[in-house]
Design a protein around this motif. Structure first.
Motif, PDB file in Angstrom:
ATOM      1  N   LEU A  20      55.518 -54.949  61.558  1.00  0.00           N
ATOM      2  CA  LEU A  20      55.456 -53.487  61.577  1.00  0.00           C
ATOM      3  C   LEU A  20      55.358 -52.893  60.172  1.00  0.00           C
ATOM      4  O   LEU A  20      55.345 -51.669  60.016  1.00  0.00           O
ATOM      5  N   ASP A  21      55.312 -53.772  59.155  1.00  0.00           N
ATOM      6  CA  ASP A  21      55.193 -53.371  57.754  1.00  0.00           C
ATOM      7  C   ASP A  21      56.422 -52.608  57.261  1.00  0.00           C
ATOM      8  O   ASP A  21      56.324 -51.802  56.343  1.00  0.00           O
ATOM      9  N   ASN A  22      57.580 -52.889  57.858  1.00  0.00           N
ATOM     10  CA  ASN A  22      58.846 -52.347  57.371  1.00  0.00           C
ATOM     11  C   ASN A  22      59.490 -53.424  56.493  1.00  0.00           C
ATOM     12  O   ASN A  22      60.471 -54.056  56.883  1.00  0.00           O
ATOM     13  N   LEU A  23      58.934 -53.631  55.308  1.00  0.00           N
ATOM     14  CA  LEU A  23      59.298 -54.799  54.510  1.00  0.00           C
ATOM     15  C   LEU A  23      60.731 -54.743  53.989  1.00  0.00           C
ATOM     16  O   LEU A  23      61.403 -55.777  53.913  1.00  0.00           O
ATOM     17  N   GLN A  24      61.210 -53.564  53.624  1.00  0.00           N
ATOM     18  CA  GLN A  24      62.590 -53.472  53.135  1.00  0.00           C
ATOM     19  C   GLN A  24      63.582 -53.784  54.247  1.00  0.00           C
ATOM     20  O   GLN A  24      64.559 -54.512  54.031  1.00  0.00           O
ATOM     21  N   GLN A  25      63.315 -53.258  55.459  1.00  0.00           N
ATOM     22  CA  GLN A  25      64.183 -53.570  56.598  1.00  0.00           C
ATOM     23  C   GLN A  25      64.126 -55.062  56.919  1.00  0.00           C
ATOM     24  O   GLN A  25      65.143 -55.678  57.252  1.00  0.00           O
ATOM     25  N   ALA A  26      62.934 -55.626  56.818  1.00  0.00           N
ATOM     26  CA  ALA A  26      62.774 -57.056  57.081  1.00  0.00           C
ATOM     27  C   ALA A  26      63.600 -57.875  56.095  1.00  0.00           C
ATOM     28  O   ALA A  26      64.288 -58.835  56.477  1.00  0.00           O
ATOM     29  N   PHE A  27      63.557 -57.493  54.829  1.00  0.00           N
ATOM     30  CA  PHE A  27      64.309 -58.197  53.795  1.00  0.00           C
ATOM     31  C   PHE A  27      65.805 -58.147  54.084  1.00  0.00           C
ATOM     32  O   PHE A  27      66.512 -59.166  53.989  1.00  0.00           O
ATOM     33  N   GLU A  28      66.300 -56.971  54.451  1.00  0.00           N
ATOM     34  CA  GLU A  28      67.729 -56.809  54.714  1.00  0.00           C
ATOM     35  C   GLU A  28      68.162 -57.620  55.937  1.00  0.00           C
ATOM     36  O   GLU A  28      69.246 -58.225  55.950  1.00  0.00           O
ATOM     37  N   SER A  29      67.322 -57.666  56.980  1.00  0.00           N
ATOM     38  CA  SER A  29      67.664 -58.440  58.180  1.00  0.00           C
ATOM     39  C   SER A  29      67.697 -59.927  57.884  1.00  0.00           C
ATOM     40  O   SER A  29      68.618 -60.645  58.310  1.00  0.00           O
TER      41      SER A  29
ATOM     42  N   GLY B 171      58.577 -60.793  46.488  1.00  0.00           N
ATOM     43  CA  GLY B 171      57.338 -60.648  45.727  1.00  0.00           C
ATOM     44  C   GLY B 171      56.475 -59.519  46.253  1.00  0.00           C
ATOM     45  O   GLY B 171      55.864 -58.773  45.463  1.00  0.00           O
ATOM     46  N   ARG B 172      56.420 -59.368  47.558  1.00  0.00           N
ATOM     47  CA  ARG B 172      55.611 -58.296  48.141  1.00  0.00           C
ATOM     48  C   ARG B 172      56.223 -56.922  47.888  1.00  0.00           C
ATOM     49  O   ARG B 172      55.517 -55.931  47.713  1.00  0.00           O
TER      50      ARG B 172
END
Length: 364
Positions: free
Chosen positions: A322-331, A360-361
């Motif tokens: 879903l391109d929610n990269l910050q949320q992905a990182f935290e999860s 990196g992204r």
């Protein structure tokens, strides 16, 4: 609305790919699926590669190399990959391989992890297909459901495939296939929905289903009857049936069963976790995230560390799509912390690779 010719060519390639319907013979025992269906009292799991036991809550998948430990007065039921129910009612330590021995061809398998996820964000402005989507089906009169588009007053629904060219128009985002042309067993069919504002489900990705062959359908129905006769509580039996359906790529049936438990108000973590997994497998990422968030809340309430780590990993994967990269990182970071507390260094290292890639992204 302009037509993207490159997208059409890509979709045509996708449609030409073979559609998997059921598990194939000769599957490795590593793919077989055993799970704890019911727990009473002090029941613990020792995972292969981990030093410590962890509390069992019910719904956990078990590898043949895992072990169970029961305290005084405790009991548990395990649904084995051959649909045998392993009923443990005495204290002690038990290897899963002793209670659920290897079979030549397991009935229950883990068939989701090897499938590439659909790279589609499920745009709410598109009438994307919800059911049946990337699934095999048993009924030749499937119920077709799709995302309700805001402002749309009607939808044109099409089913295309061998011997079938059916079109109807409805006002609600659901209809039962009622074409005179009979769906052919073993054949792949595509569902296309177009809202009256011109937006089509094809703008997302092709979606469809395969009617099981007569031979496969007969086998699955016999396995369903076998499982329904087992001495399990109603919710445990429904969860077991959902695992059976998922093993046979009958994703639509699994979704219907699990959504029924959700509607009934189930408070079982594994129900929402499995429903999220099936939604994720067929590429319905927003619906999957909704179920995973509920499962995570329940897992935290019962202090189920392993379930939390598994769910947080799945949430990270979904937010990447879903391109929610910050949320992905935290999860994923929370999942890594959970696995570190569980003593699972293999998962810790695997998640570190994903976190390094995300970092990196995020900084590029």
């Amino acid at each position: 609305m302009q037509i993207d010719r490159k997208k059409i060519s890509f979709l045509a390639i996708l449609l030409s790919l073979p559609f998997i319907t059921v598990a194939t013979p000769g599957l490795s025992q590593e793919n077989s699926l055993n799970f704890i269906s019911e727990v009473k009292g002090d029941v613990n799991i020792q995972r292969s590669g981990r030093k410590n036991y962890q509390k069992a809550y019910g719904g956990e998948l078990l590898d043949s190399s895992d072990s169970l430990q029961l305290g005084k007065g405790a009991s548990t039921k395990v649904v084995c990959n051959n649909l045998f129910i392993w009923n443990i009612q005495s204290p002690g330590e038990f290897s899963v391989s002793s209670g659920c021995p290897s079979t030549g061809k397991p009935v229950l398998i883990r068939n989701g992890s090897e499938r590439a996820p659909t790279r589609a964000p499920n745009d709410p402005a598109i009438p994307y297909i919800i059911n049946p989507r990337d699934t095999a089906i048993l009924s030749d009169k499937p119920t077709l459901r799709w995302n309700a588009v805001k402002g749309a007053n009607s939808y044109q629904v099409q089913v295309r495939g061998p011997g079938v060219n059916w079109t109807t128009e409805v006002k609600q985002p659901e209809v039962v296939y009622s074409g005179k042309e009979t769906l052919q067993p073993g054949s792949r069919y595509r569902v296309i929905v177009t809202a009256d504002n011109g937006v089509s489900s094809e703008s997302e990705a092709p979606a469809g289903f395969t009617l099981l062959s007569e031979e496969d359908a007969k086998r699955v129905k016999a396995e369903i009857i076998q499982l329904q006769k087992q001495p399990l509580r109603d919710e445990s039996k429904t969860l077991a049936l959902a695992y059976l359906y998922k093993s046979k790529n009958l994703n639509a049936a699994a979704i219907d069963l699990l959504a029924g438990l959700v509607k009934q108000g189930s408070r079982t973590t594994s129900v929402y976790q499995l429903l999220g997994s099936v939604y994720q497998q067929v590429g319905l990422h927003r619906l999957a995230k909704e179920q995973y968030l509920t499962a995570l809340k329940l897992a935290k309430a019962e202090r189920n560390l392993e379930a939390q780590a598994i769910i947080q990993t799945s949430l990270g994967e979904i937010d990447i799509v879903l391109d929610n990269l910050q949320q992905a990182f935290e999860s994923l970071q929370a999942a890594q912390s959970g696995y570190r507390n569980l003593g699972d260094e293999q998962q810790v290292q695997q998640l570190q690779q994903k976190l390094d890639d995300l970092k990196g992204r995020l900084t590029s």
